[in-house]
Scaffold this motif. Structure first.
Motif, mmCIF file in Angstrom:
data_model
loop_
_atom_site.group_PDB
_atom_site.id
_atom_site.type_symbol
_atom_site.label_atom_id
_atom_site.label_comp_id
_atom_site.label_asym_id
_atom_site.label_seq_id
_atom_site.Cartn_x
_atom_site.Cartn_y
_atom_site.Cartn_z
ATOM 1 N N ILE A 45 0.775 -1.207 0.150
ATOM 2 C CA ILE A 45 -0.003 0.002 0.050
ATOM 3 C C ILE A 45 0.869 1.164 0.136
ATOM 4 C CG2 ILE A 45 -1.748 1.305 1.350
ATOM 5 C CD1 ILE A 45 -2.692 -1.455 2.398
ATOM 6 N N ALA A 46 1.829 1.358 0.688
ATOM 7 C CA ALA A 46 3.093 2.445 0.933
ATOM 8 C C ALA A 46 3.428 2.852 -0.511
ATOM 9 C CB ALA A 46 3.753 2.099 1.881
ATOM 10 N N THR A 47 3.573 1.831 -1.303
ATOM 11 C CA THR A 47 4.629 2.204 -2.386
ATOM 12 C C THR A 47 3.446 2.836 -3.373
ATOM 13 O OG1 THR A 47 3.988 -0.108 -3.352
ATOM 14 C CG2 THR A 47 5.968 0.114 -2.479
ATOM 15 N N ARG A 48 2.270 2.838 -3.288
ATOM 16 C CA ARG A 48 1.351 3.451 -4.188
ATOM 17 C C ARG A 48 1.098 4.967 -3.661
ATOM 18 N NH1 ARG A 48 -1.033 -1.749 -3.806
ATOM 19 N NH2 ARG A 48 -2.713 -1.164 -2.547
ATOM 20 N N THR A 49 1.622 5.223 -2.569
ATOM 21 C CA THR A 49 1.282 6.621 -1.945
ATOM 22 C C THR A 49 2.588 7.741 -2.265
ATOM 23 O OG1 THR A 49 1.946 6.150 0.232
ATOM 24 C CG2 THR A 49 -0.591 5.721 -0.547
ATOM 25 N N SER A 50 2.362 8.841 -2.090
ATOM 26 C CA SER A 50 3.538 9.804 -2.120
ATOM 27 C C SER A 50 4.041 10.237 -0.698
ATOM 28 C CB SER A 50 3.026 10.916 -2.894
ATOM 29 O OG SER A 50 2.047 11.585 -2.404
ATOM 30 N N THR A 51 3.159 10.033 0.237
ATOM 31 C CA THR A 51 3.648 10.435 1.304
ATOM 32 C C THR A 51 4.469 9.385 2.062
ATOM 33 O OG1 THR A 51 2.780 10.960 3.821
ATOM 34 C CG2 THR A 51 1.545 8.896 2.593
ATOM 35 N N HIS A 52 5.440 9.674 3.082
ATOM 36 C CA HIS A 52 6.316 8.940 3.852
ATOM 37 C C HIS A 52 5.917 8.434 5.090
ATOM 38 C CE1 HIS A 52 9.758 9.448 0.581
ATOM 39 N NE2 HIS A 52 8.924 10.712 0.495
ATOM 40 N N TRP A 53 4.906 8.988 5.457
ATOM 41 C CA TRP A 53 4.588 8.514 6.657
ATOM 42 C C TRP A 53 3.903 7.090 6.755
ATOM 43 C CZ3 TRP A 53 4.813 11.650 11.145
ATOM 44 C CH2 TRP A 53 4.942 13.193 10.747
ATOM 45 N N ASP A 54 3.278 6.470 5.768
ATOM 46 C CA ASP A 54 3.208 5.188 5.783
ATOM 47 C C ASP A 54 4.282 4.172 5.773
ATOM 48 O OD1 ASP A 54 3.632 5.940 3.360
ATOM 49 O OD2 ASP A 54 1.756 5.514 2.405
ATOM 50 N N ASP A 55 5.274 4.955 4.825
ATOM 51 C CA ASP A 55 6.593 3.852 4.916
ATOM 52 C C ASP A 55 7.330 4.050 6.268
ATOM 53 O OD1 ASP A 55 6.772 3.645 1.758
ATOM 54 O OD2 ASP A 55 6.958 5.629 1.916
ATOM 55 N N ALA A 56 7.319 4.842 6.926
ATOM 56 C CA ALA A 56 7.845 5.196 8.604
ATOM 57 C C ALA A 56 7.029 4.057 9.416
ATOM 58 C CB ALA A 56 7.664 6.528 8.857
ATOM 59 N N LEU A 57 5.757 3.818 8.954
ATOM 60 C CA LEU A 57 4.909 3.046 10.027
ATOM 61 C C LEU A 57 5.520 1.637 9.681
ATOM 62 C CD1 LEU A 57 2.617 2.516 11.986
ATOM 63 C CD2 LEU A 57 0.862 2.564 9.799
ATOM 64 N N VAL A 58 5.565 1.245 8.235
ATOM 65 C CA VAL A 58 5.965 -0.112 7.995
ATOM 66 C C VAL A 58 7.431 -0.221 8.605
ATOM 67 C CG1 VAL A 58 6.516 -1.608 5.945
ATOM 68 C CG2 VAL A 58 4.745 0.080 5.671
ATOM 69 N N HIS A 59 8.307 0.422 8.336
ATOM 70 C CA HIS A 59 9.704 0.465 8.985
ATOM 71 C C HIS A 59 9.480 0.190 10.466
ATOM 72 C CE1 HIS A 59 13.817 0.673 9.093
ATOM 73 N NE2 HIS A 59 13.891 1.698 10.029
ATOM 74 N N ALA A 60 8.715 0.832 11.177
ATOM 75 C CA ALA A 60 8.512 0.677 12.687
ATOM 76 C C ALA A 60 7.921 -0.769 12.763
ATOM 77 C CB ALA A 60 7.518 1.810 13.176
ATOM 78 N N ILE A 61 6.923 -1.121 12.199
ATOM 79 C CA ILE A 61 6.265 -2.359 12.309
ATOM 80 C C ILE A 61 7.252 -3.564 11.994
ATOM 81 C CG2 ILE A 61 4.272 -4.044 11.822
ATOM 82 C CD1 ILE A 61 2.602 -1.538 11.429
ATOM 83 N N ALA A 62 8.168 -3.361 10.966
ATOM 84 C CA ALA A 62 9.111 -4.277 10.793
ATOM 85 C C ALA A 62 10.195 -4.474 12.067
ATOM 86 C CB ALA A 62 10.074 -3.979 9.787
ATOM 87 N N GLY A 63 10.272 -3.656 12.993
ATOM 88 C CA GLY A 63 11.090 -3.843 13.950
ATOM 89 C C GLY A 63 10.241 -4.651 15.188
ATOM 90 N N THR A 64 9.352 -5.348 15.003
ATOM 91 C CA THR A 64 8.571 -5.924 16.078
ATOM 92 C C THR A 64 9.317 -7.469 16.281
ATOM 93 O OG1 THR A 64 6.604 -5.223 15.341
ATOM 94 C CG2 THR A 64 6.772 -7.069 16.745
ATOM 95 N N TYR A 65 9.813 -7.675 17.538
ATOM 96 C CA TYR A 65 10.733 -8.755 17.849
ATOM 97 C C TYR A 65 10.073 -10.001 18.791
ATOM 98 C CZ TYR A 65 14.430 -5.924 16.260
ATOM 99 O OH TYR A 65 15.323 -5.002 15.460
ATOM 100 N N ASP A 112 13.343 7.663 13.105
ATOM 101 C CA ASP A 112 14.468 7.503 12.102
ATOM 102 C C ASP A 112 14.300 7.551 11.014
ATOM 103 O OD1 ASP A 112 16.436 7.398 14.364
ATOM 104 O OD2 ASP A 112 16.485 5.436 14.617
ATOM 105 N N PHE A 113 13.325 6.556 10.362
ATOM 106 C CA PHE A 113 12.972 6.655 9.141
ATOM 107 C C PHE A 113 12.484 7.884 8.648
ATOM 108 C CE2 PHE A 113 10.147 5.656 5.503
ATOM 109 C CZ PHE A 113 10.942 4.678 4.558
ATOM 110 N N TRP A 114 11.615 8.475 9.323
ATOM 111 C CA TRP A 114 11.019 9.896 8.903
ATOM 112 C C TRP A 114 12.164 10.727 8.783
ATOM 113 C CZ3 TRP A 114 10.197 14.493 11.258
ATOM 114 C CH2 TRP A 114 9.214 15.248 10.714
ATOM 115 N N ILE A 115 12.736 10.774 9.693
ATOM 116 C CA ILE A 115 13.837 11.892 9.852
ATOM 117 C C ILE A 115 14.984 11.794 8.815
ATOM 118 C CG2 ILE A 115 15.847 12.944 11.009
ATOM 119 C CD1 ILE A 115 14.143 12.569 13.508
#
Length: 370
Positions: A45-65, A112-115
């Motif tokens: 879904i994030a690849t189809r949008t121009s905003t980077h907030w959803d990309d940052a959210l995906v990066h955050a969820i990928a850090g679930t251990y 980190d991803f957003w900045i």
């Protein structure tokens, strides 16, 4: 078999312990599977949008251990198992640590991803913003993990107020010990806020020149013209006399021409006009003045001033070369010679010089001759 499962171990049946272990394993396995599915779908879904907030959210969820989720899964076991008070406190503490650390990782990865993405975009259009984001990244992480640590300690039963008071006293000693490092840190913030230079600017500092490559928390790295990396302490930079060529729109050029003393006055009078015509013919140059300035030791000196309409150093050197060649051709056609350092010694005698030969007092051989 049933009776064996009802065997009590540390206050709980063996069945209860097996169910607890199964619950922990399932929690970690479900975490791994759910993370894979959720991240895959959200990334699509994030690849189809121009905003980077959803990309940052995906990066955050990928850090679930899974291990941290397993630690959090201990909390319901404390409620369902009959544990000793000390064991229950340890299980609850581990669950709290897992929860707060995982929340901190989610927030840190999101920031980190957003900045980073914002800084990469700013590097192309706005280096000033990129410089500020680099410092903001460190401050954001520092504040985040400080808040997580305080909330965790408060949840574990520590008196945070007393701890903060103790840290205030200890902070004075730490500040004195780390005053150089803290000085560079505050100098970095001063550079970010005051903006005497930013990434990509060409600067000259104490005879060293180059392009600003990175502004860190302690040092600033500058790529010199010859290619090597120059590293300056931020404190030294805030104290140094720095020249920033980024905002220079025009370049003022002053140079001197020396001609020989045997040049006729009418020829000297024509020199400023010739110099002006040569400079005006250059597309990127704007003539200001040319005057016979002074009488030098071995030359008559003309001072010439013109402006380059661009700050590009290569364009300036090309223009100056064209002016120099034009002057040589024009002066050669006029018969005017460029001066070079010379010295003339003249000896003039109106008659013979008396020469006295001096000797010891009373020497009869002393005589005066001409």
């Amino acid at each position: 078999m049933v009776s064996w499962l009802q065997t009590r171990v540390v206050g709980n049946t063996l069945l209860a312990w097996l169910l607890a272990a199964l619950w922990l394993v399932l929690a970690m396995l479900l975490t791994v599977a759910a993370k894979h599915i959720i991240v895959k779908r959200l990334r699509a879904i994030a690849t189809r949008t121009s905003t980077h907030w959803d990309d940052a959210l995906v990066h955050a969820i990928a850090g679930t251990y899974a291990l941290l989720v397993g630690a959090m899964a201990l909390y319901p076991l404390v409620e369902n198992l009959n544990l000793p008070p000390k064991g229950a406190r340890w299980a609850a503490a581990i669950a709290a640590i897992g929860l707060f650390v995982q929340i901190g990782l989610w927030a840190a990865r999101f920031l980190d991803f957003w900045i980073k993405s914002s800084r990469d975009r700013a590097m192309q259009h706005d280096p000033e913003t990129a410089t500020g984001l680099a410092a903001m990244s460190f401050l954001a992480r520092l504040m985040l993990w400080s808040l997580v640590a305080l909330l965790l300690l408060d949840n574990l039963g520590f008196n945070v107020t007393t701890l903060l008071a103790g840290l205030g006293v200890g902070g004075i000693a730490v500040g004195l010990a780390l005053q150089n490092i803290l000085g560079d840190l505050f100098s970095s913030l001063s550079i970010v806020l005051d903006k005497p230079f930013q990434i990509g600017h060409f600067v000259v500092i104490d005879g060293f020149s180059g392009t600003v490559d990175n502004i860190g928390l302690k040092t600033t790295r500058i790529r010199s013209i010859s290619g090597e990396m120059l590293v300056f302490s931020n404190t030294d930079l805030t104290k140094a006399r720095l020249r920033n060529y980024k905002f220079m729109q025009e370049r003022r050029i002053l140079f001197t021409i020396g001609v020989t003393y045997n040049t006729a006055a009418d020829m000297l009078e024509r020199v400023p006009g010739i110099v002006q015509s040569i400079i005006v013919s250059q597309e990127q140059a704007r003539f200001e003045r040319a005057h016979l300035k002074d009488f030098g030791d071995s030359s008559l000196n003309f001072e010439v001033v013109y402006w380059m309409k661009t700050s590009d150093y290569g364009a300036y050197m090309d223009t100056q070369q064209a002016i120099n060649l034009g002057l040589m051709r024009a002066f050669g056609a006029m018969g005017v010679e460029f001066a070079f350092p010379t010295r003339t010694v003249q000896l003039q005698l109106s008659g013979p010089l008396p020469v006295a030969l001096a000797g010891l007092a009373g020497n009869p051989q002393c005589a005066e001759t001409k």
